[in-house]
Design a protein around this motif. Sequence first.
Motif, PDB file in Angstrom:
ATOM      1  N   GLU A   1      -9.670  -4.154  -0.025  1.00 51.09           N
ATOM      2  CA  GLU A   1      -9.738  -2.751  -0.453  1.00 51.09           C
ATOM      3  C   GLU A   1     -11.002  -2.412  -1.238  1.00 51.09           C
ATOM      4  OE1 GLU A   1      -7.274  -1.037   0.875  1.00 51.09           O
ATOM      5  OE2 GLU A   1      -6.605  -2.980   1.615  1.00 51.09           O
TER       6      GLU A   1
ATOM      7  N   GLY B   1       0.836  -1.198   0.000  1.00 50.83           N
ATOM      8  CA  GLY B   1       0.000   0.000   0.000  1.00 50.83           C
ATOM      9  C   GLY B   1       0.867   1.244   0.000  1.00 50.83           C
TER      10      GLY B   1
ATOM     11  N   ARG C   1      -8.504   5.241  -2.833  1.00 49.14           N
ATOM     12  CA  ARG C   1      -8.939   4.275  -1.827  1.00 49.14           C
ATOM     13  C   ARG C   1     -10.131   4.879  -1.083  1.00 49.14           C
ATOM     14  NH1 ARG C   1      -5.542   2.143   3.469  1.00 49.14           N
ATOM     15  NH2 ARG C   1      -5.992  -0.082   3.249  1.00 49.14           N
TER      16      ARG C   1
ATOM     17  N   TRP D   1      -1.867  -3.896   2.204  1.00 53.77           N
ATOM     18  CA  TRP D   1      -3.270  -3.867   1.808  1.00 53.77           C
ATOM     19  C   TRP D   1      -3.735  -5.265   1.395  1.00 53.77           C
ATOM     20  CZ3 TRP D   1      -4.622   1.014  -1.617  1.00 53.77           C
ATOM     21  CH2 TRP D   1      -4.243   2.176  -0.917  1.00 53.77           C
TER      22      TRP D   1
ATOM     23  N   HIS E   1     -11.628   0.066   3.397  1.00 51.78           N
ATOM     24  CA  HIS E   1     -10.834  -1.159   3.539  1.00 51.78           C
ATOM     25  C   HIS E   1     -11.319  -1.956   4.736  1.00 51.78           C
ATOM     26  CE1 HIS E   1      -8.619   0.742   6.897  1.00 51.78           C
ATOM     27  NE2 HIS E   1      -8.665   1.848   6.164  1.00 51.78           N
TER      28      HIS E   1
END
Length: 746
Positions: free
Chosen positions: A522, A513, A533, A519, A536
């Motif tokens: 996501e 990430g 983004r 990550w 998440h």
Amino acid sequence: MTTLKRVDVHVEGVVQGVGFRPFVHSLARRLGLAGRVHNDVDGVHIEVEGALAGVEEFLTALERDAPALSEIERVTVVSARPTGHNGFTIAAGLPSGPLRPLVRADGATCDDCLRELADPADRRHRYPFINCANCGPRFTIVRGVPYDRPLTTMAGFGMCQTCAAEYHDPGNRRHRAQPTCCPACGPRLRLRDARGTELCGDPIAGAVTLLRAGRVVAIKGLGGFHLAVPAADERAAAQLRGRKHREEQPFAVMVADLGQARRLCEIDEHATELLTGRARPIVLLPRLPGAPVAASVAPATRSLGLMLPYTALHHLLLAELAEPMVLTGGNVSGEPIAYEDDDALTRLSGIADAFLIHDRPIHVRADDSVVRPMAGEVTVLRRARGYAPEPLAMRWPAPRPVLACGAELKSTFCLAEGRRAFVSQHIGNLENHETLRSFVESIDHFCGLFGIRPEVVAHDLHPGYLSTRHAMEIHGVELLGVQHHHAHIASCLADNGDPGPVLGVALDGLGHGPDGTLWGGEFLRADLTSFERLGHLAQVPMPGGSAAVRQPWRMTAAYLGDDHPGLDVARRNPWTDALRLAPASPLTSSAARLFDAVAALLGVRDKITYAGQAVVELEQHADPAERGTYEAGITHGDLLVVEGADLVRAAAADLAAGACTRAIAGRFHNGLADAVTRACDTLRKATGLTTVALSGGMFQNALLLEATVARLRAAGFRVLKHVRVPPGDGGVSLGQAAVAAARDRA
Ligand SMILES: [Zn+2]
Ligand SMILES: [Zn+2]
């Protein structure tokens, strides 16, 4: 007198080296048309004239009846003045500019060849290397272009007069088929013992005798060596597993025909189509209860990977053996499969008791492809033999040639030029030196085969990936870093020919990430050029870093902390110690680590022996009929956050209350699908986006994919999922290439 009509026709696509000119020739003759056909730089050119109705029928049949191995991308028709000439001829290719015929993927033995194989009167009766313009080895034997015998691994076999006559006859189905051969002039099969000494007698009968005695036989196939034992022989299967050091990963099984397949798995129409198609992949199918397959073949899974024979050698072997056989990659677990004779004899010497081998070299390693029917369609899990190097048509062209280097695990690369994307065969885990060498060599080979010189090189943002480092070492190109999960979503967009923007849901293992965390769960707003983004999965520490990947119980500890009254998983593992490792515990939003936590909690898997094992086994453990669900909290501040811990806690509470672990696993899958849908609903209100693209390795899980797709559609979303490339990291290179091309167009 009828009026003459003449047209000049240009056909683009995969039309060279696939019997296209003989097809055009016989079509024109049948319709009484005159003219000629020849190959040119980017396809086939046809001049045809005759009665109007005949010419019209010709144009219809040209696309409708084209040879099985061809793939027409575009047909351009221009009217011209008739010449009044008679006859139809195949002209030699015009030497104007560099020839760039597309090399095709290897194709399963066709019905015509199978008929000859079985015909005692045919000169190729029981010949294991029978092939024609419609079938046989292609990509795995080609050393370079143009696709012509001297540049294939058949170069060392001079054609006998009879084969040469077939090869040169435009009316013959072996016209210009480069691997044409027969028992008099072609490759020969041999059976060797573990020390390499040739055994006398019929090699196939000899191999079958050994298989029946429970011995492990290495078999040289199209793209590499396999290891075989009878699928019902538990002792032999367990021995093979032990020798390969492949503790739990399922073995594939080859069956002689659909009849045998139906005794092992549920086979519907869709499965039939996949099993019998020319690519002949391994098809993951639901195993029938009581199927006669040894327990060691595919432990801890309800499904079984089946494939049908794709070479004459396989057909002959299975007919003789008369029962299904395990056919798994010829390697020690973690290494790439062997494809060169000397290497195979060395590396497999401790595994195989005998080698069924032949003298046609394999130039390119290609594993068996793996596909799975999911959500009413097919998902490709591993794209290799039978698919690569077929180009994927892209909806928008790449202005400059692109090389995309992919990720690290399940690595592929992608070369894109114009509207074509050539995704490499599955290469494997680049942490292995041998695999990295194969990666670098394959890039060169593809560049040569397709005449592409990359000007833009796309790579992952992870600085430690060997694919990234390779990109950095290429000089004189423009480099472009593409975030891992953006590449996943772009891959799904390219796979579907959709420009975005979409709500992208990328659920996978770990990806670098931009904020320095790992990550993997996501929610993105993404199109082909950029992403943002939006949300998440809540981050949790990975206790001990990479140790947590190998030991899923550490993730249960991370999710539940000290709140674990009487859980078995905590009793089985040194839980409190692990939590003290906080300094070596990077934060992650990974969906795979969430699955790990639940898998260990339910006693499905505390430690793994192959990547993704806990996820695969949790799906296999879950009751697919379970309708119950858990609810994960969702908060929406700057970013939307899905509280995965709620799902783990609910599962732990059910477990403590004595619920069945199969039901709990089912509720967990449903709970995650619910959470994804509610998160998308919230994000739809914020962004106005109504299309969701699903990508990442977690969507190779049929239960999760089907539950998520159903809920999203019920909520009114349009859903994009993968079709042509894997949702996992094998599809990342296509996404990177699509991003590079889109940025170049911008
Ligand atoms: Zn054939
Ligand atoms: Zn011959």
